[in-house]
Design an enzyme around this catalytic site. Structure first.
Site, PDB file in Angstrom:
ATOM      1  N   PRO A  18       0.794  -1.223   0.000  1.00  0.00           N
ATOM      2  CA  PRO A  18       0.000   0.000   0.000  1.00  0.00           C
ATOM      3  C   PRO A  18       0.830   1.278   0.000  1.00  0.00           C
ATOM      4  O   PRO A  18       1.888   1.352   0.628  1.00  0.00           O
ATOM      5  CB  PRO A  18      -0.812  -0.098   1.302  1.00  0.00           C
ATOM      6  CG  PRO A  18      -0.122  -1.124   2.127  1.00  0.00           C
ATOM      7  CD  PRO A  18       0.549  -2.059   1.175  1.00  0.00           C
ATOM      8  N   ASN A  19       0.306   2.246  -0.718  1.00  0.00           N
ATOM      9  CA  ASN A  19       0.849   3.610  -0.809  1.00  0.00           C
ATOM     10  C   ASN A  19       2.133   3.722  -1.630  1.00  0.00           C
ATOM     11  O   ASN A  19       2.622   4.819  -1.862  1.00  0.00           O
ATOM     12  CB  ASN A  19       1.061   4.213   0.598  1.00  0.00           C
ATOM     13  CG  ASN A  19      -0.247   4.281   1.362  1.00  0.00           C
ATOM     14  OD1 ASN A  19      -1.211   4.842   0.862  1.00  0.00           O
ATOM     15  ND2 ASN A  19      -0.304   3.683   2.537  1.00  0.00           N
ATOM     16  N   ARG A  26       4.979  10.947  -2.453  1.00  0.00           N
ATOM     17  CA  ARG A  26       4.747  10.638  -1.045  1.00  0.00           C
ATOM     18  C   ARG A  26       6.019  10.870  -0.222  1.00  0.00           C
ATOM     19  O   ARG A  26       7.039  10.221  -0.474  1.00  0.00           O
ATOM     20  CB  ARG A  26       4.347   9.159  -0.970  1.00  0.00           C
ATOM     21  CG  ARG A  26       4.184   8.620   0.411  1.00  0.00           C
ATOM     22  CD  ARG A  26       4.100   7.094   0.390  1.00  0.00           C
ATOM     23  NE  ARG A  26       3.916   6.607   1.734  1.00  0.00           N
ATOM     24  CZ  ARG A  26       4.216   5.394   2.131  1.00  0.00           C
ATOM     25  NH1 ARG A  26       4.709   4.519   1.281  1.00  0.00           N
ATOM     26  NH2 ARG A  26       4.018   5.036   3.372  1.00  0.00           N
ATOM     27  N   TYR A  31      11.210   8.785   1.211  1.00  0.00           N
ATOM     28  CA  TYR A  31      11.193   7.732   0.186  1.00  0.00           C
ATOM     29  C   TYR A  31      11.850   8.133  -1.127  1.00  0.00           C
ATOM     30  O   TYR A  31      11.937   7.314  -2.048  1.00  0.00           O
ATOM     31  CB  TYR A  31       9.745   7.288  -0.062  1.00  0.00           C
ATOM     32  CG  TYR A  31       9.094   6.721   1.188  1.00  0.00           C
ATOM     33  CD1 TYR A  31       9.601   5.571   1.789  1.00  0.00           C
ATOM     34  CD2 TYR A  31       7.997   7.346   1.780  1.00  0.00           C
ATOM     35  CE1 TYR A  31       9.033   5.059   2.943  1.00  0.00           C
ATOM     36  CE2 TYR A  31       7.414   6.840   2.928  1.00  0.00           C
ATOM     37  CZ  TYR A  31       7.941   5.692   3.514  1.00  0.00           C
ATOM     38  OH  TYR A  31       7.371   5.180   4.654  1.00  0.00           O
ATOM     39  N   ASN A  82       8.182  -5.462  -1.145  1.00  0.00           N
ATOM     40  CA  ASN A  82       8.111  -4.324  -0.226  1.00  0.00           C
ATOM     41  C   ASN A  82       6.650  -4.242   0.198  1.00  0.00           C
ATOM     42  O   ASN A  82       5.811  -3.725  -0.528  1.00  0.00           O
ATOM     43  CB  ASN A  82       8.539  -3.019  -0.897  1.00  0.00           C
ATOM     44  CG  ASN A  82       8.512  -1.857   0.095  1.00  0.00           C
ATOM     45  OD1 ASN A  82       7.919  -1.966   1.167  1.00  0.00           O
ATOM     46  ND2 ASN A  82       9.151  -0.756  -0.272  1.00  0.00           N
ATOM     47  N   ALA A  85       3.225  -0.737   4.755  1.00  0.00           N
ATOM     48  CA  ALA A  85       2.808  -0.851   6.156  1.00  0.00           C
ATOM     49  C   ALA A  85       2.326  -2.260   6.514  1.00  0.00           C
ATOM     50  O   ALA A  85       2.313  -2.631   7.697  1.00  0.00           O
ATOM     51  CB  ALA A  85       1.718   0.169   6.459  1.00  0.00           C
ATOM     52  N   HIS A  88       4.224  -4.671   8.955  1.00  0.00           N
ATOM     53  CA  HIS A  88       4.250  -4.627  10.411  1.00  0.00           C
ATOM     54  C   HIS A  88       3.113  -5.386  11.084  1.00  0.00           C
ATOM     55  O   HIS A  88       3.123  -5.517  12.303  1.00  0.00           O
ATOM     56  CB  HIS A  88       4.268  -3.150  10.847  1.00  0.00           C
ATOM     57  CG  HIS A  88       5.288  -2.347  10.079  1.00  0.00           C
ATOM     58  ND1 HIS A  88       6.630  -2.633  10.126  1.00  0.00           N
ATOM     59  CD2 HIS A  88       5.164  -1.295   9.205  1.00  0.00           C
ATOM     60  CE1 HIS A  88       7.293  -1.784   9.337  1.00  0.00           C
ATOM     61  NE2 HIS A  88       6.427  -0.970   8.760  1.00  0.00           N
ATOM     62  N   GLU A 106      12.843  -9.391   1.443  1.00  0.00           N
ATOM     63  CA  GLU A 106      12.052  -8.256   1.934  1.00  0.00           C
ATOM     64  C   GLU A 106      12.823  -6.974   1.608  1.00  0.00           C
ATOM     65  O   GLU A 106      14.035  -6.893   1.841  1.00  0.00           O
ATOM     66  CB  GLU A 106      11.864  -8.403   3.448  1.00  0.00           C
ATOM     67  CG  GLU A 106      11.093  -7.266   4.089  1.00  0.00           C
ATOM     68  CD  GLU A 106      11.043  -7.391   5.616  1.00  0.00           C
ATOM     69  OE1 GLU A 106      11.594  -8.364   6.174  1.00  0.00           O
ATOM     70  OE2 GLU A 106      10.453  -6.500   6.244  1.00  0.00           O
ATOM     71  N   HIS A 108      12.809  -2.588   1.647  1.00  0.00           N
ATOM     72  CA  HIS A 108      12.259  -1.291   2.063  1.00  0.00           C
ATOM     73  C   HIS A 108      13.167  -0.183   1.565  1.00  0.00           C
ATOM     74  O   HIS A 108      14.399  -0.318   1.603  1.00  0.00           O
ATOM     75  CB  HIS A 108      12.168  -1.190   3.590  1.00  0.00           C
ATOM     76  CG  HIS A 108      11.310  -2.256   4.187  1.00  0.00           C
ATOM     77  ND1 HIS A 108       9.937  -2.202   4.151  1.00  0.00           N
ATOM     78  CD2 HIS A 108      11.631  -3.421   4.795  1.00  0.00           C
ATOM     79  CE1 HIS A 108       9.450  -3.290   4.727  1.00  0.00           C
ATOM     80  NE2 HIS A 108      10.458  -4.049   5.126  1.00  0.00           N
ATOM     81  N   SER A 110      13.191   2.912   3.023  1.00  0.00           N
ATOM     82  CA  SER A 110      13.704   3.500   4.266  1.00  0.00           C
ATOM     83  C   SER A 110      14.204   2.373   5.172  1.00  0.00           C
ATOM     84  O   SER A 110      14.087   1.193   4.816  1.00  0.00           O
ATOM     85  CB  SER A 110      12.590   4.283   4.965  1.00  0.00           C
ATOM     86  OG  SER A 110      11.603   3.390   5.461  1.00  0.00           O
ATOM     87  N   ARG A 115      13.085   4.131  12.525  1.00  0.00           N
ATOM     88  CA  ARG A 115      11.929   5.034  12.531  1.00  0.00           C
ATOM     89  C   ARG A 115      11.048   4.766  13.768  1.00  0.00           C
ATOM     90  O   ARG A 115      11.545   4.321  14.787  1.00  0.00           O
ATOM     91  CB  ARG A 115      11.184   4.878  11.199  1.00  0.00           C
ATOM     92  CG  ARG A 115      12.086   5.249  10.002  1.00  0.00           C
ATOM     93  CD  ARG A 115      11.390   5.074   8.673  1.00  0.00           C
ATOM     94  NE  ARG A 115      10.226   5.946   8.568  1.00  0.00           N
ATOM     95  CZ  ARG A 115       9.285   5.814   7.629  1.00  0.00           C
ATOM     96  NH1 ARG A 115       9.392   4.851   6.720  1.00  0.00           N
ATOM     97  NH2 ARG A 115       8.264   6.628   7.589  1.00  0.00           N
ATOM     98  N   ARG A 119       7.207   0.485  13.571  1.00  0.00           N
ATOM     99  CA  ARG A 119       7.799  -0.041  12.329  1.00  0.00           C
ATOM    100  C   ARG A 119       8.926  -1.036  12.606  1.00  0.00           C
ATOM    101  O   ARG A 119       9.508  -1.599  11.678  1.00  0.00           O
ATOM    102  CB  ARG A 119       8.361   1.102  11.477  1.00  0.00           C
ATOM    103  CG  ARG A 119       7.318   2.063  10.957  1.00  0.00           C
ATOM    104  CD  ARG A 119       7.959   3.062   9.996  1.00  0.00           C
ATOM    105  NE  ARG A 119       7.167   4.261   9.888  1.00  0.00           N
ATOM    106  CZ  ARG A 119       6.181   4.455   8.999  1.00  0.00           C
ATOM    107  NH1 ARG A 119       5.887   3.511   8.120  1.00  0.00           N
ATOM    108  NH2 ARG A 119       5.507   5.571   8.980  1.00  0.00           N
TER     109      ARG A 119
HETATM  110  C1  DQA Z   1       8.354   1.058   3.652  1.00  0.00           C
HETATM  111  C2  DQA Z   1       8.467   1.199   5.179  1.00  0.00           C
HETATM  112  C3  DQA Z   1       7.116   0.972   5.860  1.00  0.00           C
HETATM  113  O1  DQA Z   1       7.227   1.143   7.256  1.00  0.00           O
HETATM  114  C4  DQA Z   1       6.094   1.964   5.330  1.00  0.00           C
HETATM  115  O2  DQA Z   1       4.831   1.711   5.902  1.00  0.00           O
HETATM  116  C5  DQA Z   1       6.030   1.998   3.850  1.00  0.00           C
HETATM  117  C6  DQA Z   1       7.280   1.971   3.097  1.00  0.00           C
HETATM  118  C7  DQA Z   1       9.680   1.407   2.947  1.00  0.00           C
HETATM  119  O3  DQA Z   1       9.836   1.051   1.790  1.00  0.00           O
HETATM  120  O4  DQA Z   1      10.547   2.064   3.542  1.00  0.00           O
HETATM  121  O5  DQA Z   1       4.964   2.157   3.270  1.00  0.00           O
HETATM  122  O6  DQA Z   1       8.040  -0.289   3.368  1.00  0.00           O
END
Ligand code: DQA
Length: 159
Positions: A18-19, A26, A31, A82, A85, A88, A106, A108, A110, A115, A119
């Protein structure tokens, strides 16, 4: 890398949760400014050079990601995910990945461990071969390279 016995052994599923469709707009201070398409293009470029083929999907829906992971069974050699959220708390993604037999990486952008405390838990990490986090856009190259090495190591094992 060693020759694989057939085409499906070379396909890598690259999943975004998501997102991540909003990358580029964003929270760019966290990011970066590259879009999801930019990251996918980079992953595909690196994959091609390593004899792999990346198939990419993004979804804001947990169940859709579960179905994509299930659909990779017997069809894809590895998964890079990736989960956004969902990382978590989405145990259904954990379970779907546990039922996938190839390597899982996995990824990410960030470093979630640097953080907010919520997270710091990943329900995906226990079913991943490893995690690449905190390297921004370079993470895509690192994740594809990691998958190539893991697949190569599997090729070297007696069947
Ligand atoms: C993320 C890190 C997650 O905590 C966050 O919710 C994201 C992006 C990252 O790529 O750093 O949506 O997965």
């Amino acid at each position: 890398m060693s020759a694989a016995p057939n085409d499906h052994d070379l396909r890598v599923l690259l999943l975004h949760g998501p997102n991540l469709n909003l990358l580029g707009e964003r929270e760019p201070e966290i990011y970066g400014t590259a879009t999801l398409d930019d990251h996918v293009a980079e992953a595909q470029r690196v994959a091609r050079a390593l004899g792999l083929d990346v198939e990419s999907h993004q979804s804001n829906h947990e169940g859709e990601l579960v179905e994509l992971i299930q659909g990779a069974r017997g069809r894809c050699a590895a998964i890079i995910i990736n989960p956004g959220a969902f990382t978590h708390y989405a145990w259904s993604i954990h379970d779907a990945l546990a039922a996938f037999t190839g390597p899982v990486v996995e990824l990410h952008l960030s470093n979630p461990n640097a953080r907010e405390p919520w997270r710091h838990t990943s329900v995906v990490a226990p079913v991943a071969a490893g995690t690449i986090a905190g390297f921004g856009a370079a993470g895509y190259e690192l994740a594809v390279t990691a998958v190539a090495r893991l697949l190569d190591a599997m090729d070297d094992q007696p069947r």
